[in-house]
Design an enzyme around this catalytic site. Structure first.
Site, PDB file in Angstrom:
ATOM      1  N   GLU A 163       0.838  -1.389  -0.040  1.00 36.04           N
ATOM      2  CA  GLU A 163       0.019  -0.262   0.006  1.00 36.04           C
ATOM      3  C   GLU A 163       0.776   1.221  -0.047  1.00 36.04           C
ATOM      4  OE1 GLU A 163      -2.983  -0.128   3.159  1.00 36.04           O
ATOM      5  OE2 GLU A 163      -3.988  -1.775   2.162  1.00 36.04           O
ATOM      6  N   GLU A 358      -4.804  -8.690   1.102  1.00 36.50           N
ATOM      7  CA  GLU A 358      -5.518  -8.489   2.414  1.00 36.50           C
ATOM      8  C   GLU A 358      -7.000  -8.354   2.117  1.00 36.50           C
ATOM      9  OE1 GLU A 358      -4.128  -5.180   4.403  1.00 36.50           O
ATOM     10  OE2 GLU A 358      -2.020  -5.802   4.228  1.00 36.50           O
TER      11      GLU A 358
HETATM   12  C1  FCB Z   1      -4.454  -2.207   5.451  1.00 36.90           C
HETATM   13  C2  FCB Z   1      -3.022  -2.276   6.076  1.00 36.90           C
HETATM   14  C3  FCB Z   1      -2.793  -3.464   7.115  1.00 36.90           C
HETATM   15  C4  FCB Z   1      -4.052  -3.136   8.205  1.00 36.90           C
HETATM   16  C5  FCB Z   1      -5.239  -3.196   7.261  1.00 36.90           C
HETATM   17  C6  FCB Z   1      -6.560  -3.336   8.224  1.00 36.90           C
HETATM   18  O1  FCB Z   1      -4.564  -1.006   4.826  1.00 36.90           O
HETATM   19  O2  FCB Z   1      -2.206  -2.840   5.157  1.00 36.90           O
HETATM   20  O3  FCB Z   1      -1.728  -3.358   7.629  1.00 36.90           O
HETATM   21  O4  FCB Z   1      -4.012  -1.871   8.887  1.00 36.90           O
HETATM   22  O5  FCB Z   1      -5.579  -2.216   6.507  1.00 36.90           O
END
Ligand code: FCB
Length: 449
Positions: A163, A358
């Site tokens: 990110e 994620e």
């Molecule tokens: C993302 C992050 C991760 C975590 C999730 C909830 O943006 O990459 O580290 O904080 O959100």
């Protein structure tokens, strides 16, 4: 069954959020260590000093993963734990920690996916200007080469950045994550450009250092908007909205998918951004673009939600959510279709195998009187999202992996410990782990798929 046989069913974490041991065994400071130690930055006034104490408990954590049937584990390395000053000398204890973690994973039949950078930037390099310094490209490439030299005898999957939208946008533009700065637009675009160059330089350095063929990916984020209905106008409107650059005056200027991914995969910046941002952009040479545009093996994206988009009026328009629409504890909209249309649009544009690096939710989890943690909402969330992801796979998108965020509750950046994203509950007083119902549900899902 629409998922391939060796589909990477996994969970994800990040070093600063779980490791603790912030100043042990020769680790250098990261910008997150410094940021959290300043009063007023974190919602509950906490730090990641101890977090889940994973640094000392990794063996038990991996054992628990194995018991839960987890096949793949995406974790990040703390750059200053490995190289305390960011450049130069390695820290032997840090090298050993990750080496032991990797061995333990492999012994337990879990495939490691190593993220090089998930936000805990070496403070020593921050003091030299971090991403604003043009040397930051080489600093990162050297670090990446070191990591691959150290671990590619055993690790086959590496991810450069997690990110960039956040560590650049939230960290240096909005100022709500470490290091908490609000730099100028000129500076932020320079930092973003250097970050992209660092990605490219790292890919080259990693391929050179690899001891066996490795797969390299990238894990940006972005809203995965989806069509309000499946009519062609709505689909086209959603597609446009997903890849549109943020207007110059938006606070979340750095939050677009295309600005961060088109250069990497397509070799050029998106035209709308180039036009909107032109007075603030650094010099962008053909050489820079060639450096950024290195072949990578998979496209990862963190996808949590998106909004429905309608194309009815000819201009992409967000459809307001119904009154009382479902949301997670942190307030993010529950929108399962993001996990179907996200991969579809991303594959269509970038043509690479897709990983969901994620996805998950925070909930108000509690330990019940029976000692268990019942989280039907997380089961429902994950089930709905995975069914949508399956539709993408059925539509021909090569989705190759899914990493649930997160394996266990942890330090949720600016929210401290107030948000629980784990499939495993962590009692921060005792460091006891309790698999939530969702972890057992996920174990069964993995078995069936
Ligand atoms: C993302 C992050 C991760 C975590 C999730 C909830 O943006 O990459 O580290 O904080 O959100």
């Amino acid at each position: 069954m629409s998922f391939q046989k060796d589909f990477a069913w996994g969970v994800a974490t990040a070093s600063y959020q779980i490791e603790g041991a912030w100043n042990e065994d020769g680790k250098g400071l990261s910008v997150w260590d410094v940021y959290t130690h300043e009063a007023g930055r974190i919602k509950d006034g906490t730090t990641g000093d101890v977090a889940c104490d994973h640094y000392h408990r990794f063996k038990d954590d991996v054992k628990l993963m194995k018991e839960l049937g987890i096949r793949a584990y995406r974790f990040s390395l703390s750059w200053p734990r490995l190289i305390p000053n960011g450049v130069g000398e390695l820290n032997p204890a840090g090298v050993k920690f990750y080496s032991d973690l990797i061995d333990t994973l492999l012994e337990n039949g879990i495939t490691p996916y190593v993220t090089l950078f998930h936000w805990d930037y070496p403070y020593a390099l921050y003091k030299k200007g971090a991403w604003l310094n043009d040397d930051s490209v080489q600093w990162f490439a050297d670090y990446a080469a070191k990591v691959v030299e150290l671990y590619s005898d055993r690790v086959k999957h590496f991810i450069t950045f997690n990110e960039p939208q956040c560590f650049i946008g939230l960290g240096y533009y909005e100022g709500i994550q470490a290091p908490g700065l609000k730099v100028s637009k000129r500076d932020i675009f320079q930092m973003a450009h250097n970050t992209l160059k660092a990605h490219g330089a790292a890919v080259i350095a990693m391929r050179k250092a690899a001891k066996q063929p490795i797969k390299i990916g990238y894990a940006p984020t972005g809203s995965a908007h989806y069509p309000a209905t499946e009519c062609p106008e709505d689909i086209e409107a959603a597609r446009k909205q997903v890849f549109a650059c943020r207007p110059l005056n938006s606070t979340d200027l750095m939050w677009s998918v295309s600005w961060w991914s088109d250069p990497v995969i397509l070799g050029h910046y998106p035209a709308d951004g180039l036009e909107m941002y032109k007075e603030y952009l650094p010099e962008i040479t053909e050489e820079d673009m060639a450096l950024i545009h290195q072949p990578i093996d998979f496209y990862g994206q963190n996808i949590y939600n998106g909004k429905a988009v309608s194309g009815e009026t000819g201009v992409p328009t967000f459809v307001p959510r119904e009154t009382g629409a479902p949301k997670t504890a942190i307030g993010w909209p529950i929108s399962p279709k993001a996990l179907q249309w996200g991969p579809r649009f991303l594959y269509e544009r970038y043509g690479l195998p897709i990983y969901i690096t994620e996805n998950g939710m925070s909930a108000h989890d509690v330990v019940s009187l029976d000692g268990q943690v019942h989280d039907p909402n997380r089961i429902d969330f994950t089930h709905r999202y995975l069914l949508e992801m399956e539709k993408a796979a059925d539509a021909g998108v090569p989705v190759e992996g899914y990493f649930h965020w997160s394996f266990m509750d942890n330090f949720e950046w600016g929210y401290g410990y107030t948000e629980r994203f784990g499939m495993v509950y962590v009692d921060y007083e005792t460091q006891q782990r309790i698999p939530k119902d969702s972890a057992l549900w996920y174990r069964d899902w993995i078995q069936q798929h």
